[in-house]
Design a protein around this motif. Sequence first.
Motif, PDB file in Angstrom:
ATOM      1  N   LEU A 118       0.833  -1.199   0.000  1.00  0.00           N
ATOM      2  CA  LEU A 118       0.000   0.000   0.000  1.00  0.00           C
ATOM      3  C   LEU A 118       0.871   1.254   0.000  1.00  0.00           C
ATOM      4  N   LEU A 119       1.908   1.270   0.815  1.00  0.00           N
ATOM      5  CA  LEU A 119       2.806   2.417   0.864  1.00  0.00           C
ATOM      6  C   LEU A 119       3.440   2.667  -0.507  1.00  0.00           C
ATOM      7  N   ALA A 120       3.859   1.596  -1.175  1.00  0.00           N
ATOM      8  CA  ALA A 120       4.434   1.747  -2.519  1.00  0.00           C
ATOM      9  C   ALA A 120       3.408   2.325  -3.486  1.00  0.00           C
ATOM     10  N   LEU A 121       2.174   1.827  -3.429  1.00  0.00           N
ATOM     11  CA  LEU A 121       1.112   2.349  -4.303  1.00  0.00           C
ATOM     12  C   LEU A 121       0.862   3.824  -4.024  1.00  0.00           C
ATOM     13  N   LEU A 122       0.754   4.192  -2.768  1.00  0.00           N
ATOM     14  CA  LEU A 122       0.488   5.582  -2.416  1.00  0.00           C
ATOM     15  C   LEU A 122       1.627   6.500  -2.855  1.00  0.00           C
ATOM     16  N   GLN A 123       2.861   6.012  -2.774  1.00  0.00           N
ATOM     17  CA  GLN A 123       3.992   6.827  -3.212  1.00  0.00           C
ATOM     18  C   GLN A 123       3.986   7.005  -4.729  1.00  0.00           C
ATOM     19  N   VAL A 124       3.589   5.977  -5.464  1.00  0.00           N
ATOM     20  CA  VAL A 124       3.535   6.071  -6.927  1.00  0.00           C
ATOM     21  C   VAL A 124       2.453   7.053  -7.363  1.00  0.00           C
ATOM     22  N   VAL A 125       1.269   6.944  -6.782  1.00  0.00           N
ATOM     23  CA  VAL A 125       0.166   7.803  -7.236  1.00  0.00           C
ATOM     24  C   VAL A 125       0.293   9.232  -6.739  1.00  0.00           C
ATOM     25  N   SER A 126       1.117   9.467  -5.714  1.00  0.00           N
ATOM     26  CA  SER A 126       1.250  10.832  -5.216  1.00  0.00           C
ATOM     27  C   SER A 126       2.444  11.561  -5.815  1.00  0.00           C
ATOM     28  N   ALA A 127       3.233  10.891  -6.632  1.00  0.00           N
ATOM     29  CA  ALA A 127       4.408  11.533  -7.237  1.00  0.00           C
ATOM     30  C   ALA A 127       3.977  12.730  -8.078  1.00  0.00           C
ATOM     31  N   GLY A 128       4.644  13.829  -7.897  1.00  0.00           N
ATOM     32  CA  GLY A 128       4.353  15.018  -8.685  1.00  0.00           C
ATOM     33  C   GLY A 128       3.459  16.010  -7.981  1.00  0.00           C
ATOM     34  N   GLY A 129       2.686  15.578  -7.043  1.00  0.00           N
ATOM     35  CA  GLY A 129       1.824  16.493  -6.297  1.00  0.00           C
ATOM     36  C   GLY A 129       0.669  17.026  -7.115  1.00  0.00           C
ATOM     37  N   PHE A 130       0.046  18.083  -6.624  1.00  0.00           N
ATOM     38  CA  PHE A 130      -1.128  18.661  -7.255  1.00  0.00           C
ATOM     39  C   PHE A 130      -0.902  20.137  -7.527  1.00  0.00           C
ATOM     40  N   TYR A 131      -1.588  20.641  -8.527  1.00  0.00           N
ATOM     41  CA  TYR A 131      -1.571  22.064  -8.842  1.00  0.00           C
ATOM     42  C   TYR A 131      -3.012  22.496  -9.042  1.00  0.00           C
ATOM     43  N   VAL A 132      -3.478  23.439  -8.249  1.00  0.00           N
ATOM     44  CA  VAL A 132      -4.865  23.873  -8.321  1.00  0.00           C
ATOM     45  C   VAL A 132      -4.897  25.335  -8.732  1.00  0.00           C
ATOM     46  N   THR A 133      -5.670  25.638  -9.756  1.00  0.00           N
ATOM     47  CA  THR A 133      -5.816  27.010 -10.216  1.00  0.00           C
ATOM     48  C   THR A 133      -7.153  27.152 -10.945  1.00  0.00           C
ATOM     49  N   THR A 134      -7.583  28.371 -11.118  1.00  0.00           N
ATOM     50  CA  THR A 134      -8.819  28.625 -11.861  1.00  0.00           C
ATOM     51  C   THR A 134      -8.532  28.939 -13.316  1.00  0.00           C
ATOM     52  N   SER A 135      -7.259  29.056 -13.670  1.00  0.00           N
ATOM     53  CA  SER A 135      -6.909  29.343 -15.059  1.00  0.00           C
ATOM     54  C   SER A 135      -5.980  28.271 -15.601  1.00  0.00           C
ATOM     55  N   VAL A 136      -5.714  28.334 -16.878  1.00  0.00           N
ATOM     56  CA  VAL A 136      -4.847  27.356 -17.531  1.00  0.00           C
ATOM     57  C   VAL A 136      -3.404  27.632 -17.125  1.00  0.00           C
ATOM     58  N   PRO A 137      -2.695  26.641 -16.598  1.00  0.00           N
ATOM     59  CA  PRO A 137      -1.314  26.886 -16.196  1.00  0.00           C
ATOM     60  C   PRO A 137      -0.399  26.986 -17.405  1.00  0.00           C
ATOM     61  N   GLY A 138       0.641  27.762 -17.255  1.00  0.00           N
ATOM     62  CA  GLY A 138       1.663  27.864 -18.289  1.00  0.00           C
ATOM     63  C   GLY A 138       2.762  26.873 -18.011  1.00  0.00           C
ATOM     64  N   GLN A 139       3.919  27.111 -18.557  1.00  0.00           N
ATOM     65  CA  GLN A 139       5.053  26.229 -18.366  1.00  0.00           C
ATOM     66  C   GLN A 139       5.457  26.207 -16.894  1.00  0.00           C
ATOM     67  N   ALA A 140       5.788  25.068 -16.374  1.00  0.00           N
ATOM     68  CA  ALA A 140       6.226  24.864 -14.992  1.00  0.00           C
ATOM     69  C   ALA A 140       5.185  25.297 -13.963  1.00  0.00           C
ATOM     70  N   GLY A 141       3.907  25.328 -14.342  1.00  0.00           N
ATOM     71  CA  GLY A 141       2.848  25.617 -13.397  1.00  0.00           C
ATOM     72  C   GLY A 141       2.593  27.082 -13.141  1.00  0.00           C
ATOM     73  N   PHE A 142       3.301  27.993 -13.824  1.00  0.00           N
ATOM     74  CA  PHE A 142       3.080  29.420 -13.619  1.00  0.00           C
ATOM     75  C   PHE A 142       1.992  29.919 -14.550  1.00  0.00           C
ATOM     76  N   ARG A 143       1.187  30.834 -14.048  1.00  0.00           N
ATOM     77  CA  ARG A 143       0.143  31.437 -14.883  1.00  0.00           C
ATOM     78  C   ARG A 143       0.744  32.633 -15.599  1.00  0.00           C
ATOM     79  N   PHE A 144       0.329  32.815 -16.834  1.00  0.00           N
ATOM     80  CA  PHE A 144       0.764  33.966 -17.614  1.00  0.00           C
ATOM     81  C   PHE A 144      -0.448  34.732 -18.060  1.00  0.00           C
ATOM     82  N   GLY A 145      -0.323  36.024 -18.226  1.00  0.00           N
ATOM     83  CA  GLY A 145      -1.435  36.809 -18.728  1.00  0.00           C
ATOM     84  C   GLY A 145      -1.861  37.872 -17.752  1.00  0.00           C
ATOM     85  N   ASN A 146      -3.072  38.381 -17.955  1.00  0.00           N
ATOM     86  CA  ASN A 146      -3.600  39.478 -17.149  1.00  0.00           C
ATOM     87  C   ASN A 146      -3.770  39.068 -15.699  1.00  0.00           C
TER      88      ASN A 146
END
Length: 148
Positions: A118-146
Amino acid sequence: MGCIQYNDSAFRSLFPAYANTVLYPAAMVQAFWDTATAYVSNRKGGCYTGGMTVAQQTLALNQMTAHLLYLNGQIAAGNTPGVMTGATIDKISITLEPPPAPNAWQYWLQSTPYGQQLLALLQVVSAGGFYVTTSVPGQAGFRFGNGW
């Protein structure tokens, strides 16, 4: 959304150690599965899944159930999970050393083969983390624009 339900035949085919329905009646395994939902959500979709697919979430629930059953068996047999580093026969003294683990959760999961899976499964599925935003992310998770 809905919830993942316990499937007795699927659980027993994944974990043949618990295939004996006399030693492990369906009602007992179901009770441990219900307890497993306190650690791994059985609710599908949304923030409940932690990024897992339904198949991964179902596997995690079954692995947690097997982990809890295994621990219950160890406790019933009088065994304490841990690495024994010393023992005294007269006046009975046992020294246990926890395996290398960064926290109590990982230590607890490492105490059974099913928890390790279970620990191995949880580590595999959690790799990379999460990014939450209301707009479309740009490169490397940064928002660009107004506005930013």
